[in-house]
Scaffold this active site. Sequence first.
Site, short mmCIF file in Angstrom:
data_model
loop_
_atom_site.label_atom_id
_atom_site.label_comp_id
_atom_site.label_asym_id
_atom_site.label_seq_id
_atom_site.Cartn_x
_atom_site.Cartn_y
_atom_site.Cartn_z
N CYS A 53 0.83 -1.22 0.00
CA CYS A 53 0.00 0.00 0.00
C CYS A 53 0.86 1.26 0.00
CB CYS A 53 -0.95 0.00 1.20
SG CYS A 53 -0.10 -0.15 2.79
N ARG A 111 4.23 1.37 -1.28
CA ARG A 111 5.31 1.39 -2.26
C ARG A 111 5.04 0.45 -3.42
NH1 ARG A 111 9.68 1.63 0.26
NH2 ARG A 111 8.79 1.79 2.34
N SER A 148 9.91 2.94 6.38
CA SER A 148 8.46 2.94 6.62
C SER A 148 8.02 4.24 7.30
CB SER A 148 8.07 1.75 7.50
OG SER A 148 8.44 0.53 6.90
N GLU A 180 8.42 -0.72 11.77
CA GLU A 180 7.21 -1.56 11.73
C GLU A 180 7.53 -2.90 11.08
OE1 GLU A 180 5.22 -2.44 9.01
OE2 GLU A 180 6.17 -1.35 7.37
N GLN A 240 5.40 -5.19 9.42
CA GLN A 240 4.62 -5.74 8.31
C GLN A 240 5.45 -5.84 7.03
OE1 GLN A 240 1.08 -3.54 7.33
NE2 GLN A 240 0.25 -5.16 6.04
N GLY A 263 -14.81 5.27 15.63
CA GLY A 263 -14.25 5.88 14.42
C GLY A 263 -12.85 5.36 14.15
N LYS A 264 -12.09 6.13 13.38
CA LYS A 264 -10.75 5.70 12.99
C LYS A 264 -9.85 5.45 14.20
CE LYS A 264 -6.79 7.08 10.16
NZ LYS A 264 -6.24 8.14 9.27
N MET A 265 -9.80 6.40 15.13
CA MET A 265 -8.94 6.26 16.29
C MET A 265 -9.41 5.15 17.21
SD MET A 265 -6.46 8.36 15.96
CE MET A 265 -5.78 8.60 17.59
N GLY A 266 -10.75 5.06 17.40
CA GLY A 266 -11.30 3.99 18.23
C GLY A 266 -10.96 2.61 17.67
#
Length: 550
Positions: free
Chosen positions: A150, A152, A209, A214, A216, A293-296
């Site tokens: 996602c 590179r 990264s 990270e 992944q 939401g996104k943060m939650g």
Amino acid sequence: MAVSSTLSGAKWERLLVNSGSSPSASSLRAYSLSQQQMKAFSKPNRGKKGLAQRIGGVRCEVAQSDAINESERIDPSKASALSALEQLKTSAADRYTKERSSIVVIGLSIHTAPVEMREKLAIPEAEWPRAIGELYGLNHIEEAAVLSTCNRMEIYVVALSQHRGVKEVTEWMSKTSGIPVSEICEHRFLLYNKDATQHLFEVSAGLDSLVLGEGQILAQVKQVVKVGQGVVGFGRNVSGLFKHAITVGKRVRTETNIAAGAVSVSSAAVELALMKLPESSHATARMLIIGAGKMGKLVIKHLVAKGCTKMVVVNRSEEKVAAIREEMKGVEIIYRPLTDMLACSAEADVVFTSTASETPLFLKEHVKNLPPVSSEVGSRLFIDISVPRNVGSCVSDVEGTRLYNVDDLKEVVAANKEDRLRKAMEAQAIIAEESKQFEAWRDSLETVPTIKKLRAYAERIRAADLEKCLSKMGEDIPKKTRKAVDDLSRGIVNKLLHGPMQHLRCDGSDSRTLSETLENMHALNRMFGLETDISLLEQKIRAKVEQSQK
């Protein structure tokens, strides 16, 4: 050295196109071209744009000054008297035997290209073998690999010619994505050989990264090797490069612990909560997340990563919670409406808040009547990652309650980032060491053809003389005697070859330089007539010819 007619045309097309200069008379003699092929090269140019011929089905353009005049035809009787290898060495067309193929990375990443462009260029994992095959089919590409994530899109190739290899790959990227070449060139980055190696090692170590260290990306580099196994075009150099990158990624994480410590607000919130809770209560602490939401969602993900298997999520609607529950298989996520917020807080040990509310959800009067938490936990934690804040500062005045907000978390994140930067410097030392080892391994490949040919040459002599010896000894000679003579001949050959083989080593295990090793290689080629240089060139071009005929 005579070359079959099926190979000569394509070979000369490649030499002419890529050498950037005219084929000399000596190089023509070296390849003993047929009269028909000679005519194709010797026709004078009749146009201003140069001579365009079709050789082996591929277009070949030669400038007017490069055309061979009829007066320059070669006398075959003179040509046979000259050494093919020496003639080839004086030819400007012999560039591939003088220069090693280059490792090149053509890439676009989150640092250089917008997401809209990366989306168009992205290649799904299932399509990697097809992409490798197509890249390998390009005229100047010997090997290829694709690293598409996602963040590179990077293509690694071993190119016969840096300039033409990059041009062909860029045009292929444009064709497959629909993005104009000029636009790709504006956002791409190009790295060669040692720089390309170092870049992949940094990528695998997590140094390139967004979140330093990270993990992944290391899994994605491993997947490149897994998918590439057995795919034509995923060759020895590229395969070795990616396998070494995996080793580097593992070593950096093990020796520097660069992945430790939260570097985002959501991960810091979870890390802080676990730090403030008694370790004995980690498995049993009751977690409440207000806002899906996104943060939650990120908080939930980090909790799950830390081993939490049950939590309550309060949100205005159940739709987002259901989507998160579907994504987090095996985790018990209980939905409660916003009206149950206080009731749920009364049953929670840790309360994370991450809503877009512009007014506080919790004030002192809301919290002071909540029942105390268990003695094992000690205090109820409110961790507020919202801006504006969801929890009023007055809540910290309530006995048995501790409050942390975004500013507290930023200190944790900043400290961890600083620590990771220090570890990144340690990682660079590891990468420099591993890069040197990889280059030494790649250098060692230079002499492999000579080693093989020298062993084959010695084995032919040994086998022939052994057969003569055994035939003179008669047919009734015992198997034991036959084996003893065979072992003796092998032992003599191995001892004689030991010295030359030692001087062909270039794997970083001794002080011998690459130039010294290559001088030894060329000396052995001349002494034993191995003609490895020509063979290497022929192998490269023959492989392309065979590939084009499939």
